[in-house]
Structures are given as structure tokens and as C-alpha cells.
Design a protein around this motif. Structure first.
Motif, PDB file in Angstrom:
ATOM      1  N   LEU A   1       5.516  -4.315   2.539  1.00 52.72           N
ATOM      2  CA  LEU A   1       5.244  -4.089   1.581  1.00 52.72           C
ATOM      3  C   LEU A   1       5.980  -2.653   1.186  1.00 52.72           C
ATOM      4  O   LEU A   1       6.414  -2.333   0.166  1.00 52.72           O
ATOM      5  CB  LEU A   1       3.925  -4.120   0.876  1.00 52.72           C
ATOM      6  N   ARG A   2       5.832  -1.690   2.010  1.00 52.21           N
ATOM      7  CA  ARG A   2       6.305  -0.507   1.711  1.00 52.21           C
ATOM      8  C   ARG A   2       7.631  -0.215   2.160  1.00 52.21           C
ATOM      9  O   ARG A   2       8.564   0.389   1.316  1.00 52.21           O
ATOM     10  CB  ARG A   2       5.512   0.780   2.736  1.00 52.21           C
ATOM     11  N   LYS A   3       8.111  -1.144   3.309  1.00 55.77           N
ATOM     12  CA  LYS A   3       9.586  -0.647   3.559  1.00 55.77           C
ATOM     13  C   LYS A   3      10.382  -1.940   3.303  1.00 55.77           C
ATOM     14  O   LYS A   3      11.704  -1.864   3.230  1.00 55.77           O
ATOM     15  CB  LYS A   3       9.733  -0.665   5.173  1.00 55.77           C
ATOM     16  N   GLY A   4       9.800  -3.048   2.788  1.00 57.68           N
ATOM     17  CA  GLY A   4      10.473  -4.376   2.327  1.00 57.68           C
ATOM     18  C   GLY A   4      11.243  -4.909   3.652  1.00 57.68           C
ATOM     19  O   GLY A   4      12.234  -5.544   3.220  1.00 57.68           O
ATOM     20  N   GLU A   5      10.845  -4.981   4.887  1.00 54.35           N
ATOM     21  CA  GLU A   5      11.222  -5.618   5.832  1.00 54.35           C
ATOM     22  C   GLU A   5      11.181  -6.922   5.703  1.00 54.35           C
ATOM     23  O   GLU A   5      10.261  -7.495   5.295  1.00 54.35           O
ATOM     24  CB  GLU A   5      10.758  -5.024   7.430  1.00 54.35           C
ATOM     25  N   THR A   6      11.986  -7.926   6.361  1.00 52.01           N
ATOM     26  CA  THR A   6      12.043  -9.244   6.066  1.00 52.01           C
ATOM     27  C   THR A   6      10.966  -9.759   7.015  1.00 52.01           C
ATOM     28  O   THR A   6      10.711  -9.242   8.102  1.00 52.01           O
ATOM     29  CB  THR A   6      13.189 -10.019   6.439  1.00 52.01           C
ATOM     30  N   PHE A   7      10.519 -11.091   6.905  1.00 52.54           N
ATOM     31  CA  PHE A   7       9.725 -11.661   7.807  1.00 52.54           C
ATOM     32  C   PHE A   7      10.500 -11.906   9.410  1.00 52.54           C
ATOM     33  O   PHE A   7       9.421 -11.757  10.159  1.00 52.54           O
ATOM     34  CB  PHE A   7       9.297 -13.175   7.298  1.00 52.54           C
TER      35      PHE A   7
ATOM     36  N   ARG B   1      -5.989   3.552  -3.230  1.00 49.68           N
ATOM     37  CA  ARG B   1      -6.498   4.003  -1.882  1.00 49.68           C
ATOM     38  C   ARG B   1      -5.850   5.173  -1.147  1.00 49.68           C
ATOM     39  O   ARG B   1      -6.448   6.173  -0.880  1.00 49.68           O
ATOM     40  CB  ARG B   1      -6.438   2.996  -0.712  1.00 49.68           C
ATOM     41  N   GLU B   2      -4.479   5.073  -1.431  1.00 50.91           N
ATOM     42  CA  GLU B   2      -3.636   6.404  -0.930  1.00 50.91           C
ATOM     43  C   GLU B   2      -3.818   7.525  -1.755  1.00 50.91           C
ATOM     44  O   GLU B   2      -3.765   8.638  -1.293  1.00 50.91           O
ATOM     45  CB  GLU B   2      -2.129   5.685  -0.858  1.00 50.91           C
ATOM     46  N   ALA B   3      -4.059   7.157  -3.125  1.00 55.36           N
ATOM     47  CA  ALA B   3      -4.328   8.637  -3.994  1.00 55.36           C
ATOM     48  C   ALA B   3      -5.583   8.942  -3.853  1.00 55.36           C
ATOM     49  O   ALA B   3      -5.646  10.146  -4.189  1.00 55.36           O
ATOM     50  CB  ALA B   3      -3.924   8.110  -5.428  1.00 55.36           C
ATOM     51  N   GLY B   4      -6.641   8.097  -3.648  1.00 58.02           N
ATOM     52  CA  GLY B   4      -8.063   8.483  -3.488  1.00 58.02           C
ATOM     53  C   GLY B   4      -8.121   9.174  -2.270  1.00 58.02           C
ATOM     54  O   GLY B   4      -9.328  10.031  -1.989  1.00 58.02           O
TER      55      GLY B   4
ATOM     56  N   ALA C   1       8.071   5.490  11.458  1.00 55.82           N
ATOM     57  CA  ALA C   1       7.252   5.902  10.787  1.00 55.82           C
ATOM     58  C   ALA C   1       6.778   5.376   9.589  1.00 55.82           C
ATOM     59  O   ALA C   1       7.727   4.995   8.956  1.00 55.82           O
ATOM     60  CB  ALA C   1       7.184   7.648  10.604  1.00 55.82           C
ATOM     61  N   LEU C   2       5.722   5.279   8.827  1.00 58.05           N
ATOM     62  CA  LEU C   2       5.166   4.750   7.856  1.00 58.05           C
ATOM     63  C   LEU C   2       4.726   5.864   6.904  1.00 58.05           C
ATOM     64  O   LEU C   2       3.709   6.332   7.355  1.00 58.05           O
ATOM     65  CB  LEU C   2       4.341   3.328   7.884  1.00 58.05           C
ATOM     66  N   PRO C   3       4.924   6.024   5.950  1.00 63.59           N
ATOM     67  CA  PRO C   3       4.653   7.486   5.022  1.00 63.59           C
ATOM     68  C   PRO C   3       3.352   6.861   4.291  1.00 63.59           C
ATOM     69  O   PRO C   3       2.973   6.789   3.067  1.00 63.59           O
ATOM     70  CB  PRO C   3       5.896   7.664   4.099  1.00 63.59           C
ATOM     71  N   LEU C   4       2.269   6.499   4.961  1.00 63.81           N
ATOM     72  CA  LEU C   4       0.981   6.352   4.483  1.00 63.81           C
ATOM     73  C   LEU C   4      -0.089   6.907   5.183  1.00 63.81           C
ATOM     74  O   LEU C   4       0.127   7.165   6.425  1.00 63.81           O
ATOM     75  CB  LEU C   4       0.711   4.741   4.397  1.00 63.81           C
TER      76      LEU C   4
END
Length: 254
Positions: A49-55, A251-254, A7-10
Motif C-alpha cells: 500500500l505504501r510503496k506500491g510494489e507489485t505482487f 493510526r499513523e496520525a494518532g 525502510a518503510l516510513p511508518l
């Protein structure tokens, strides 16, 4: 290689916005068919960006090549960073909104550098990184982020390089900042210095510290995007990454 669902917390709108940006960009440049659609490309970038996973991890998870994952991220980050508001726009909007003050603070984005890269070393934080200036609303809402400078650059120097002090004075906005901005001018309220300060100055320092607290939370919210906890890419990309993330954060905050 093992695979699993995560899951991605967005929120959904944080995915919809970059997907729309990518879709319009592809149409504008006449892009041919791609392996991933705009929505999947946007999701890939958010995971990075959110989880920092490598390419390599992104490539495996989304079924594309490592170079393709890198291109998708670079393209989307550049598109989002261009949509970051200019400082003049932010200050005019803050004035119209009627903010009693704004909060100016600096943050360090850690980087993976060797000891020889002394210009990136921050004596304040005792580590290598890039200096980013942040302006927040009184409630801690992120309003603007600067480009990046080497970590050795002092906060006040960085604010002057980006023209922040001059523009704040022109806008007539009261600004709260920490002691790193002492000498910025009358428009920027900083803590009183020295020992054995009189009681009114101690009370003023305490009150200003409480008002500055939300601004520090704005920096903490940026660091919830794990890519900013330690950059392993070119340090010069730090400012662009932070601007792209700030657009997504708004965007997330709005």
C-alpha cells in the motif's frame, strides 16, 4: 533477482494494529499454519500500500508465491476497510468534539483504464479514475472516506449518492466545500460565483479558501500511499482500498 534492505516510513503502531487484526481474524476462523505470521503479513500489506510494489515483487521479497501475496493483501485490506468508521459516527464525534466546521472535498484515484471506459473519465481532471469523497477536520485530520464511484460522477452528485449532504444537515454541522458543491444547500458553504463580485464576497471567498486548505492536505496525505497514485486493479476496489488506508492513516496520525 537482486535483493536489498529498505525502510518503510511508518511508525511501529501502524504495523502493530493490522498485525493484531490479522491475528484475531485467524483465531476466529481457525486458520491453519501459514507461511507468514501476522506481523509479516501486515508488513507485506503495508509495503504494497505504501510503496506500491507489485505482487511479484512482494512475493520475491517475502519468500511466498505471487498468489499468496495477492490473498494476503486482499484479506487484510478487507479486514481494515470493515473498521472504517460510519459517516453517522464520524459526524456525531465531530459534534461532540466541538468542531466549528468540517471540510468536504472530492478526490480522484487514477486508474489504468482504456479510452473505451468513458464512465471512468473525469472531465475535471482530464483522466480516468474513481471519485472518492473525503471529510476532514478543520486541522486537516482525516475523518471519513466514501466508497468509490466512476470519475465521470460530479462531486455534488457523489455526495448526494452517499447521503453526505442529508446527514450533514441532520447533524447541524457547518461544512466548507469548493465550487463543485454549489447547490448543496445552506449547510454547505461554497465560494460565491460570478465576476466583479462585491468586496465582502471576495473577502469571504478568500477566508473560506484558507480554511479549506487543510482539507486538501488530507487528500494529499492519502496520496502518499503510492498504491493510490494509479490503481492497476479492478476500479471497484478503489473505495475499499481508500477506507483501509484511511484506517491506517488515522493510526499513523494518532
Amino acid at each position: 533477482m537482486l535483493f536489498y534492505r529498505a525502510a518503510l516510513p511508518l511508525s511501529r503502531r501502524t504495523l502493530t494494529y493490522p498485525a493484531g487484526v490479522i491475528r484475531r481474524h485467524r483465531k476466529a476462523i481457525g486458520s491453519p499454519w501459514r507461511r507468514l505470521g501476522p506481523g509479516r503479513q501486515a508488513l507485506l500489506v503495508l509495503v504494497h500500500l505504501r510503496k506500491g510494489e507489485t505482487f511479484a515483487e512482494l512475493a520475491a521479497g517475502f519468500g511466498v508465491g505471487t498468489a499468496t501475496a495477492w490473498r494476503y493483501v486482499c484479506e487484510t485490506v478487507a479486514l481494515l476497510a470493515r473498521r472504517s468508521p460510519r459517516l453517522e459516527q464520524v459526524l456525531r464525534a465531530a459534534k461532540r468534539t466541538g468542531y466549528a466546521f468540517v471540510i468536504l472535498d472530492g478526490t480522484l484515484i487514477p486508474i489504468d483504464r482504456v479510452a473505451a471506459d468513458r464512465p471512468h473519465y473525469s472531465g475535471k481532471h482530464q483522466r480516468d479514475g474513481m471519485n472518492i469523497q473525503v471529510i476532514a477536520a478543520p486541522d486537516g485530520t482525516l475523518l471519513w472516506t466514501s466508497g468509490s464511484l466512476p470519475g465521470s460522477v460530479h462531486d455534488l452528485t457523489a455526495a448526494r449518492i452517499w447521503g453526505i449532504i442529508r446527514r450533514l444537515e441532520a447533524a447541524g454541522l457547518i461544512t466548507l466545500a469548493d465550487k463543485g458543491y454549489i447547490g448543496a444547500g445552506q449547510q454547505v458553504l461554497v465560494p460565491y460565483k460570478g465576476r466583479n463580485k462585491p468586496t465582502p464576497q471576495k473577502m469571504a471567498n478568500s477566508a473560506r479558501a484558507k480554511l479549506r486548505g487543510p482539507g486538501e492536505r488530507a487528500n494529499a496525505q492519502l496520496k502518499t500511499w503510492r498504491i493510490l497514485r494509479k490503481l492497476r486493479c479492478c476500479p471497484l476496489r478503489a473505495g475499499q482500498l481508500v477506507k483501509a488506508i484511511s484506517v491506517l492513516q488515522m493510526r499513523e496520525a494518532g
